[in-house]
Design a protein around this motif. Structure first.
Motif, short mmCIF file in Angstrom:
data_model
loop_
_atom_site.label_atom_id
_atom_site.label_comp_id
_atom_site.label_asym_id
_atom_site.label_seq_id
_atom_site.Cartn_x
_atom_site.Cartn_y
_atom_site.Cartn_z
N GLU A 24 2.65 8.95 5.51
CA GLU A 24 1.90 9.94 6.28
C GLU A 24 2.10 11.32 5.65
N ILE A 25 1.01 12.03 5.49
CA ILE A 25 1.08 13.39 4.95
C ILE A 25 1.60 14.31 6.04
N LEU A 26 2.73 14.96 5.75
CA LEU A 26 3.34 15.87 6.70
C LEU A 26 2.89 17.31 6.48
N VAL A 27 2.85 17.73 5.21
CA VAL A 27 2.52 19.11 4.87
C VAL A 27 1.59 19.10 3.65
N VAL A 28 0.52 19.90 3.73
CA VAL A 28 -0.38 20.10 2.60
C VAL A 28 0.01 21.43 1.98
N LYS A 29 0.44 21.40 0.73
CA LYS A 29 0.94 22.61 0.07
C LYS A 29 -0.12 23.31 -0.77
N ALA A 34 -5.80 20.61 -0.84
CA ALA A 34 -5.49 20.08 -2.18
C ALA A 34 -3.99 19.77 -2.30
N PRO A 35 -3.64 18.88 -3.23
CA PRO A 35 -2.23 18.58 -3.47
C PRO A 35 -1.48 19.81 -3.98
N PRO A 36 -0.17 19.75 -3.92
CA PRO A 36 0.70 18.61 -3.60
C PRO A 36 0.84 18.43 -2.10
N GLU A 38 3.49 16.86 1.01
CA GLU A 38 4.79 16.36 1.42
C GLU A 38 4.51 15.13 2.29
N VAL A 39 5.08 13.98 1.90
CA VAL A 39 4.75 12.70 2.51
C VAL A 39 6.00 12.03 3.05
N ARG A 40 5.88 11.48 4.27
CA ARG A 40 6.94 10.60 4.79
C ARG A 40 6.49 9.18 4.49
N TRP A 41 7.18 8.53 3.53
CA TRP A 41 6.83 7.18 3.12
C TRP A 41 7.23 6.18 4.19
N SER A 42 6.64 5.00 4.14
CA SER A 42 6.90 3.96 5.15
C SER A 42 8.36 3.53 5.18
N ASP A 43 9.11 3.78 4.10
CA ASP A 43 10.53 3.44 4.09
C ASP A 43 11.40 4.55 4.69
N GLY A 44 10.75 5.63 5.17
CA GLY A 44 11.48 6.71 5.83
C GLY A 44 11.79 7.89 4.93
N ARG A 45 11.72 7.71 3.64
CA ARG A 45 12.01 8.83 2.73
C ARG A 45 10.86 9.84 2.75
N GLY A 47 9.01 12.89 0.41
CA GLY A 47 8.92 13.41 -0.96
C GLY A 47 7.62 14.15 -1.18
N LEU A 48 7.58 14.85 -2.30
CA LEU A 48 6.41 15.61 -2.71
C LEU A 48 5.60 14.76 -3.67
N VAL A 49 4.27 14.69 -3.48
CA VAL A 49 3.44 13.86 -4.33
C VAL A 49 2.20 14.62 -4.79
N PHE A 50 1.87 14.44 -6.06
CA PHE A 50 0.63 14.88 -6.66
C PHE A 50 -0.15 13.61 -6.93
N PRO A 51 -1.03 13.16 -6.04
CA PRO A 51 -1.67 11.85 -6.20
C PRO A 51 -2.56 11.77 -7.43
N GLY A 52 -2.54 10.60 -8.04
CA GLY A 52 -3.39 10.32 -9.20
C GLY A 52 -4.59 9.50 -8.79
N PRO A 53 -5.29 8.93 -9.77
CA PRO A 53 -6.51 8.17 -9.48
C PRO A 53 -6.25 6.85 -8.74
N ASP A 54 -4.98 6.41 -8.68
CA ASP A 54 -4.66 5.17 -7.98
C ASP A 54 -4.34 5.41 -6.51
N ALA A 55 -4.57 6.63 -6.03
CA ALA A 55 -4.26 6.98 -4.64
C ALA A 55 -5.51 6.86 -3.77
N GLU A 56 -5.28 6.45 -2.53
CA GLU A 56 -6.37 6.37 -1.55
C GLU A 56 -5.96 7.15 -0.32
N LEU A 57 -6.85 7.99 0.17
CA LEU A 57 -6.59 8.80 1.35
C LEU A 57 -7.29 8.18 2.55
#
Length: 164
Positions: A24-29, A34-36, A38-45, A47-57
């Protein structure tokens, strides 16, 4: 890609056999969604992500969250992909396939083929056979998983789903 807090992001695995990442996207920076991100991943971690072409929103409250009456018939509820990797070594070909999905994780399979010594060397044929066998193994796994899900949902036992 333009996102807002609450949207979900799914990143395809970099290689066959690796897991899909979703969060889940927590913060749009970036400016205007636009990216980057801040995402809370399903495993609880987190992190900051700059999504590439393999990303789906997936937008929060969009088609994923709406009822069937809110979706048009042409709008998919889910989109799954199968990633295929083919390896060749001499007369042997191996194919590995992985299901990339927002709801089923870790499904992958492999299949192989071997050229008979008297047959002509046509790599495409080995690829076709190996991939077909890998996809068949993946399909068998999915049917077995669905059978277990039916048993769990109905309290029944001995469900046998066969390919049509």
């Amino acid at each position: 890609m333009r996102a807002k807090p609450g949207d979900h992001i799914v990143l395809a695995a970099g290689h066959v056999g690796e897991p899909v990442r979703d969060g889940e996207i927590l913060v749009v920076k970036g400016a205007d969604g636009a990216p980057p991100y801040e995402v809370r991943w399903s495993d609880g971690r987190v992190g900051l992500v700059f999504p590439g072409p393999d990303a789906e929103l997936r937008e929060a409250g969009g088609a994923e969250g709406g009822g069937a009456a809110e979706r048009s018939a042409a709008e998919p509820i889910h989109e799954w992909q199968v990633r295929v990797a083919i390896f060749e070594s001499g007369d042997e070909t191996t194919a590995r396939v992985a299901l990339i999905s927002d709801s089923i994780f870790g499904l992958n399979a492999s299949g192989g083929s071997r050229r008979h010594e008297g047959d002509p060397a046509v790599p495409r044929i080995g690829d076709e056979i190996a991939v077909a066998r890998a996809l068949r193994h993946l399909a068998d796994q999915m049917l077995a998983m669905a059978g277990h899900d039916v048993e769990d949902a109905t309290g029944g036992s001995g469900v046998d789903l066969r390919p049509e």
